[in-house]
Design a protein around this motif. Structure first.
Motif, PDB file in Angstrom:
ATOM      1  N   THR A   1       0.813  -1.210   0.000  1.00 11.11           N
ATOM      2  CA  THR A   1       0.000   0.000   0.000  1.00 11.11           C
ATOM      3  C   THR A   1       0.853   1.269   0.000  1.00 11.11           C
ATOM      4  O   THR A   1       0.359   2.343  -0.347  1.00 11.11           O
ATOM      5  N   ARG A   2       2.124   1.136   0.387  1.00 15.50           N
ATOM      6  CA  ARG A   2       3.004   2.299   0.452  1.00 15.50           C
ATOM      7  C   ARG A   2       4.442   1.834   0.244  1.00 15.50           C
ATOM      8  O   ARG A   2       4.818   0.741   0.684  1.00 15.50           O
ATOM      9  N   ILE A   3       5.233   2.662  -0.447  1.00 16.37           N
ATOM     10  CA  ILE A   3       6.640   2.355  -0.690  1.00 16.37           C
ATOM     11  C   ILE A   3       7.478   3.550  -0.264  1.00 16.37           C
ATOM     12  O   ILE A   3       7.190   4.689  -0.647  1.00 16.37           O
ATOM     13  N   GLU A   4       8.517   3.277   0.524  1.00 19.21           N
ATOM     14  CA  GLU A   4       9.416   4.332   0.984  1.00 19.21           C
ATOM     15  C   GLU A   4      10.848   3.995   0.564  1.00 19.21           C
ATOM     16  O   GLU A   4      11.480   3.126   1.159  1.00 19.21           O
ATOM     17  N   PRO A   5      11.378   4.654  -0.467  1.00 22.47           N
ATOM     18  CA  PRO A   5      12.783   4.433  -0.829  1.00 22.47           C
ATOM     19  C   PRO A   5      13.696   5.104   0.203  1.00 22.47           C
ATOM     20  O   PRO A   5      13.423   6.227   0.643  1.00 22.47           O
ATOM     21  N   VAL A   6      14.771   4.422   0.575  1.00 21.18           N
ATOM     22  CA  VAL A   6      15.682   4.986   1.572  1.00 21.18           C
ATOM     23  C   VAL A   6      17.135   4.802   1.132  1.00 21.18           C
ATOM     24  O   VAL A   6      17.486   3.835   0.458  1.00 21.18           O
ATOM     25  N   PHE A   7      17.965   5.762   1.536  1.00 18.16           N
ATOM     26  CA  PHE A   7      19.406   5.674   1.328  1.00 18.16           C
ATOM     27  C   PHE A   7      20.025   5.017   2.558  1.00 18.16           C
ATOM     28  O   PHE A   7      19.810   5.472   3.684  1.00 18.16           O
ATOM     29  N   SER A   8      20.793   3.965   2.348  1.00 17.72           N
ATOM     30  CA  SER A   8      21.395   3.238   3.462  1.00 17.72           C
ATOM     31  C   SER A   8      22.911   3.407   3.446  1.00 17.72           C
ATOM     32  O   SER A   8      23.498   3.856   2.455  1.00 17.72           O
ATOM     33  N   GLU A   9      23.551   3.029   4.548  1.00 17.22           N
ATOM     34  CA  GLU A   9      24.992   3.227   4.681  1.00 17.22           C
ATOM     35  C   GLU A   9      25.780   2.470   3.616  1.00 17.22           C
ATOM     36  O   GLU A   9      26.774   2.972   3.085  1.00 17.22           O
ATOM     37  N   ARG A  10      25.359   1.267   3.306  1.00 12.03           N
ATOM     38  CA  ARG A  10      26.094   0.451   2.342  1.00 12.03           C
ATOM     39  C   ARG A  10      25.550   0.570   0.920  1.00 12.03           C
ATOM     40  O   ARG A  10      26.051  -0.081   0.008  1.00 12.03           O
ATOM     41  N   GLY A  11      24.524   1.377   0.748  1.00 11.90           N
ATOM     42  CA  GLY A  11      23.961   1.558  -0.583  1.00 11.90           C
ATOM     43  C   GLY A  11      24.945   2.233  -1.518  1.00 11.90           C
ATOM     44  O   GLY A  11      25.715   3.104  -1.114  1.00 11.90           O
ATOM     45  N   GLN A  12      24.922   1.842  -2.783  1.00  5.73           N
ATOM     46  CA  GLN A  12      25.886   2.346  -3.761  1.00  5.73           C
ATOM     47  C   GLN A  12      25.307   3.431  -4.657  1.00  5.73           C
ATOM     48  O   GLN A  12      25.973   3.901  -5.573  1.00  5.73           O
ATOM     49  N   VAL A  13      24.063   3.827  -4.402  1.00  2.77           N
ATOM     50  CA  VAL A  13      23.415   4.843  -5.230  1.00  2.77           C
ATOM     51  C   VAL A  13      23.478   6.187  -4.514  1.00  2.77           C
ATOM     52  O   VAL A  13      23.058   6.306  -3.362  1.00  2.77           O
ATOM     53  N   LYS A  14      24.006   7.188  -5.205  1.00  3.21           N
ATOM     54  CA  LYS A  14      24.101   8.538  -4.664  1.00  3.21           C
ATOM     55  C   LYS A  14      23.292   9.473  -5.557  1.00  3.21           C
ATOM     56  O   LYS A  14      23.642   9.693  -6.714  1.00  3.21           O
ATOM     57  N   LEU A  15      22.213   9.999  -5.026  1.00  4.59           N
ATOM     58  CA  LEU A  15      21.342  10.887  -5.788  1.00  4.59           C
ATOM     59  C   LEU A  15      21.007  12.110  -4.949  1.00  4.59           C
ATOM     60  O   LEU A  15      20.808  12.002  -3.741  1.00  4.59           O
TER      61      LEU A  15
ATOM     62  N   LEU B   1      17.875  13.387  -8.302  1.00  3.66           N
ATOM     63  CA  LEU B   1      16.963  12.671  -7.414  1.00  3.66           C
ATOM     64  C   LEU B   1      15.515  12.941  -7.798  1.00  3.66           C
ATOM     65  O   LEU B   1      14.684  12.023  -7.805  1.00  3.66           O
ATOM     66  N   ALA B   2      15.205  14.190  -8.140  1.00  2.00           N
ATOM     67  CA  ALA B   2      13.839  14.539  -8.533  1.00  2.00           C
ATOM     68  C   ALA B   2      13.423  13.772  -9.789  1.00  2.00           C
ATOM     69  O   ALA B   2      12.306  13.240  -9.869  1.00  2.00           O
ATOM     70  N   LYS B   3      14.318  13.700 -10.775  1.00  2.00           N
ATOM     71  CA  LYS B   3      14.004  12.976 -12.008  1.00  2.00           C
ATOM     72  C   LYS B   3      13.846  11.481 -11.749  1.00  2.00           C
ATOM     73  O   LYS B   3      12.961  10.828 -12.317  1.00  2.00           O
ATOM     74  N   LYS B   4      14.703  10.944 -10.891  1.00  2.00           N
ATOM     75  CA  LYS B   4      14.610   9.521 -10.582  1.00  2.00           C
ATOM     76  C   LYS B   4      13.313   9.213  -9.839  1.00  2.00           C
ATOM     77  O   LYS B   4      12.658   8.194 -10.103  1.00  2.00           O
ATOM     78  N   THR B   5      12.904  10.097  -8.937  1.00  2.00           N
ATOM     79  CA  THR B   5      11.653   9.892  -8.202  1.00  2.00           C
ATOM     80  C   THR B   5      10.459   9.935  -9.151  1.00  2.00           C
ATOM     81  O   THR B   5       9.514   9.146  -9.017  1.00  2.00           O
ATOM     82  N   GLU B   6      10.479  10.855 -10.118  1.00  2.00           N
ATOM     83  CA  GLU B   6       9.413  10.905 -11.125  1.00  2.00           C
ATOM     84  C   GLU B   6       9.375   9.609 -11.933  1.00  2.00           C
ATOM     85  O   GLU B   6       8.296   9.091 -12.246  1.00  2.00           O
ATOM     86  N   HIS B   7      10.547   9.100 -12.273  1.00  2.00           N
ATOM     87  CA  HIS B   7      10.609   7.829 -13.001  1.00  2.00           C
ATOM     88  C   HIS B   7      10.023   6.698 -12.165  1.00  2.00           C
ATOM     89  O   HIS B   7       9.235   5.883 -12.668  1.00  2.00           O
TER      90      HIS B   7
ATOM     91  N   GLU C   1       8.729  10.350  -0.592  1.00  2.00           N
ATOM     92  CA  GLU C   1       9.978  10.994  -0.984  1.00  2.00           C
ATOM     93  C   GLU C   1      11.152  10.221  -0.384  1.00  2.00           C
ATOM     94  O   GLU C   1      11.117   9.844   0.789  1.00  2.00           O
ATOM     95  N   PRO C   2      12.191   9.966  -1.170  1.00  2.00           N
ATOM     96  CA  PRO C   2      13.355   9.244  -0.631  1.00  2.00           C
ATOM     97  C   PRO C   2      13.994  10.006   0.528  1.00  2.00           C
ATOM     98  O   PRO C   2      14.045  11.240   0.528  1.00  2.00           O
ATOM     99  N   ARG C   3      14.475   9.255   1.510  1.00  2.00           N
ATOM    100  CA  ARG C   3      15.148   9.853   2.660  1.00  2.00           C
ATOM    101  C   ARG C   3      16.191   8.877   3.189  1.00  2.00           C
ATOM    102  O   ARG C   3      16.246   7.720   2.767  1.00  2.00           O
ATOM    103  N   ALA C   4      17.000   9.342   4.113  1.00  2.00           N
ATOM    104  CA  ALA C   4      18.013   8.478   4.713  1.00  2.00           C
ATOM    105  C   ALA C   4      17.349   7.454   5.624  1.00  2.00           C
ATOM    106  O   ALA C   4      16.394   7.769   6.339  1.00  2.00           O
ATOM    107  N   LEU C   5      17.858   6.232   5.602  1.00  2.00           N
ATOM    108  CA  LEU C   5      17.313   5.192   6.465  1.00  2.00           C
ATOM    109  C   LEU C   5      17.443   5.580   7.933  1.00  2.00           C
ATOM    110  O   LEU C   5      16.534   5.329   8.729  1.00  2.00           O
TER     111      LEU C   5
END
Length: 242
Positions: free
Chosen positions: A103-117, A122-128, A150-154
């Motif tokens: 019902t809901r999805i929350e993208p998060v940036f994690s310490e070991r994550g390799q994606v830097k936006l 970040l806005a374009k990726k979120t729209e995608h 909206e993406p945020r830090a874990l």
């Protein structure tokens, strides 16, 4: 029959103007014409049978004929907190989560994550990602379009309320499997990145009330882990078992 998500009011008997991207898909990609049938929905728990009453290179409009309420949404409300993965892996994780009834999805940036936006990227990726979610909701005959936060830090997300009856995080060292968790009406599910959650993230989440669970003896990719855990939860608590 094509299904179209429209984020706005829909009323039987009231003509519905279709956004340009939907017009393009129907007219140019699917080659639909006036009188062709379609189904539209806006996340209010209903779907609406319709026909195209106008379609050309500039505008498209649908005549709304009836409101229907099929039972397709799961009895368990699941929020997926997904560590952002690289490239197509994130698209895959989002699409399969929608198909499996979140019902809901929350993208998060994690310490070991390799994606830097950040910023415009970040806005374009979120729209995608929003388009991926909408497309999956249309394809899988959902009656709602899961909310994409909206993406945020874990680390920031962990400090906030779980907002569900239980918070579960996949951790290979956990002693409890999903089958050992009593049934709940809602759950938040935390999935780490390709290289897993860090020890600090696991400790912080546990201190905030998140319960570690394991998902079998094998190591799963991040895009597979979420899909497998959601399927298991829907089988145990939801509607996937039939």
């Amino acid at each position: 029959m094509p299904r179209v998500f429209i984020p706005g009011p829909i009323a039987v008997g009231t003509p519905l103007a279709l956004p340009d991207d939907k017009r393009h898909h129907l007219a140019t990609v699917l080659r639909k014409r006036i009188g062709d049938a379609l189904v539209v929905f806006n996340g209010d728990g209903f779907e609406y049978t319709a026909t195209l009453s106008r379609v050309d290179r500039k505008q498209a409009e649908a005549a709304i004929h009836a409101q229907e309420a099929p039972r397709r949404e799961s009895p368990v409300a699941i929020t997926l907190i997904q560590a952002i993965a690289r490239g197509d892996r994130m698209d895959f994780a989002l699409a399969k989560a929608v198909e499996l009834g979140v019902t809901r999805i929350e993208p998060v940036f994690s310490e070991r994550g390799q994606v830097k936006l950040a910023g415009e990227r970040l806005a374009k990726k979120t729209e995608h990602w929003q388009r991926v979610v909408e497309s999956a909701a249309e394809q899988s005959a959902r009656l709602i379009c899961p909310m994409l936060a909206e993406p945020r830090a874990l680390a920031e997300r962990i400090t906030r309320p779980i907002d569900a009856d239980i918070g579960l995080m996949l951790a290979p060292t956990a002693q409890t499997g999903l089958a050992g968790i009593p049934r709940r009406a809602s759950a938040a599910l935390l999935i780490g990145p390709e290289s897993g959650l860090s020890d600090r993230e696991i400790e912080q989440a546990a201190a905030a009330g998140w319960q570690g669970v394991r998902l079998g003896p094998r190591v799963l990719r991040t895009e597979t882990a979420g899909m497998a855990a959601l399927a298991a939860l829907q089988s145990l608590w939801g509607d996937l078992a039939g």
